[in-house]
Design a protein around this motif. Structure first.
Motif, PDB file in Angstrom:
ATOM      1  N   LYS A  36      -6.431  13.095  -0.223  1.00 24.77           N
ATOM      2  CA  LYS A  36      -5.336  12.853   0.659  1.00 24.77           C
ATOM      3  C   LYS A  36      -5.205  11.240   0.735  1.00 24.77           C
ATOM      4  N   GLN A  37      -3.654  11.007   0.873  1.00 23.26           N
ATOM      5  CA  GLN A  37      -3.397   9.589   0.851  1.00 23.26           C
ATOM      6  C   GLN A  37      -4.127   8.941   1.976  1.00 23.26           C
ATOM      7  N   GLU A  38      -4.221   9.554   3.179  1.00 22.09           N
ATOM      8  CA  GLU A  38      -4.729   8.828   4.403  1.00 22.09           C
ATOM      9  C   GLU A  38      -6.289   8.598   4.276  1.00 22.09           C
ATOM     10  N   SER A  39      -6.786   9.315   3.046  1.00 17.30           N
ATOM     11  CA  SER A  39      -8.293   9.152   2.928  1.00 17.30           C
ATOM     12  C   SER A  39      -8.646   8.212   1.805  1.00 17.30           C
ATOM     13  N   LEU A  86      -1.160   1.657 -12.162  1.00 13.64           N
ATOM     14  CA  LEU A  86      -0.597   1.769 -10.716  1.00 13.64           C
ATOM     15  C   LEU A  86      -0.475   0.644  -9.721  1.00 13.64           C
ATOM     16  N   GLY A  87      -0.474  -0.502 -10.331  1.00 19.24           N
ATOM     17  CA  GLY A  87      -0.439  -1.990  -9.570  1.00 19.24           C
ATOM     18  C   GLY A  87      -1.235  -1.974  -8.556  1.00 19.24           C
ATOM     19  N   CYS A  88      -0.715  -2.814  -7.297  1.00 17.33           N
ATOM     20  CA  CYS A  88      -1.558  -3.378  -6.374  1.00 17.33           C
ATOM     21  C   CYS A  88      -1.508  -2.431  -5.185  1.00 17.33           C
ATOM     22  N   ALA A  89      -2.493  -2.603  -4.527  1.00 17.16           N
ATOM     23  CA  ALA A  89      -2.616  -1.973  -3.403  1.00 17.16           C
ATOM     24  C   ALA A  89      -2.931  -2.736  -2.129  1.00 17.16           C
ATOM     25  N   PHE A  94       0.772  -1.055  -0.035  1.00 13.34           N
ATOM     26  CA  PHE A  94       0.076   0.051   0.000  1.00 13.34           C
ATOM     27  C   PHE A  94       0.981   1.316   0.108  1.00 13.34           C
ATOM     28  N   GLN A  95       1.982   1.273   0.690  1.00 17.41           N
ATOM     29  CA  GLN A  95       2.944   2.385   0.680  1.00 17.41           C
ATOM     30  C   GLN A  95       3.429   2.764  -0.597  1.00 17.41           C
ATOM     31  N   ARG A  96       3.841   1.632  -1.273  1.00 18.88           N
ATOM     32  CA  ARG A  96       4.295   1.616  -2.554  1.00 18.88           C
ATOM     33  C   ARG A  96       3.299   2.341  -3.754  1.00 18.88           C
ATOM     34  N   PHE A  97       1.918   1.682  -3.271  1.00 13.61           N
ATOM     35  CA  PHE A  97       1.002   2.255  -4.321  1.00 13.61           C
ATOM     36  C   PHE A  97       0.478   3.596  -3.892  1.00 13.61           C
ATOM     37  N   THR A  98       0.563   4.150  -2.725  1.00 18.85           N
ATOM     38  CA  THR A  98       0.356   5.436  -2.476  1.00 18.85           C
ATOM     39  C   THR A  98       1.370   6.450  -3.217  1.00 18.85           C
ATOM     40  N   THR A  99       2.769   6.004  -3.338  1.00 22.38           N
ATOM     41  CA  THR A  99       3.739   6.759  -3.659  1.00 22.38           C
ATOM     42  C   THR A  99       3.357   6.979  -5.288  1.00 22.38           C
TER      43      THR A  99
END
Length: 171
Positions: A51-54, A168-171, A26-31
């Motif tokens: 926002k990424q956290e949302s 964007l790949g996997c989350a 998920f961190q890679r995905f959000t980047t």
């Protein structure tokens, strides 16, 4: 509880699936999502980036009274437990996203590829168990990345064509 339909009513609540924010995937995905938002941020009137956290996957928008909330929460919990039992584990749900689409009220989203069928099954379970409370029966698994966009149809077409292969790949 009302036995009629609430289609077309304004929504008061929504159901969503949250991501495991601690996951390295998920961190890679959000980047990648942030990078895409930054690139598109130069487009005039693109809207406000989510926002990424949302980030979340909306499963349903509903209308209910405060008195109905406790019962519907219990029914929702049972639906989720049935879904997890069907999947074997909530960790077995892998989602990937590719390409952009434009929704209502100026939303821009990334289309879901991998995992779409599983999310559709969950949505069908929600419709079956909570259908009388849903305000909108349209459903497309996606991840909203911009809100309040006011771009023209021509600009949308250009973005759609440019971003159709954006994976964007996997989350």
């Amino acid at each position: 509880m009302s036995s009629g339909t609430r289609i077309g009513e304004t929504f008061s609540h929504f159901l969503s699936v949250e991501f495991d924010r601690q996951s390295l995937d998920f961190q890679r995905f959000t980047t990648k999502v942030k990078g895409m938002q930054d690139l598109l941020g130069d487009v005039p009137e693109i809207g406000k980036p989510v926002k990424q956290e949302s980030l979340h996957i909306t499963l349903a928008v509903m209308h209910m009274t405060e008195e109905e909330v406790p019962e519907l929460m219990e029914r929702t919990k049972k639906i989720w437990e049935e879904f997890v039992d069907l999947m074997g584990s909530p960790n077995n749900l892998v989602l990937s996203f590719k390409g952009l689409a434009f929704g209502d009220h100026g939303t821009i989203w990334i289309k879901m590829e991998l995992g779409k069928e599983a999310i559709m099954i969950l949505r069908e379970m929600i419709e079956s168990g909570l259908g009388e409370n849903l305000t909108d029966l349209r459903f497309e698994p996606h991840l909203t990345v911009f809100k309040s966009s006011q771009i023209s149809e021509d600009v949308q077409q250009g973005i759609r064509g440019s971003a159709s292969k954006m994976n964007l790949g996997c989350a």
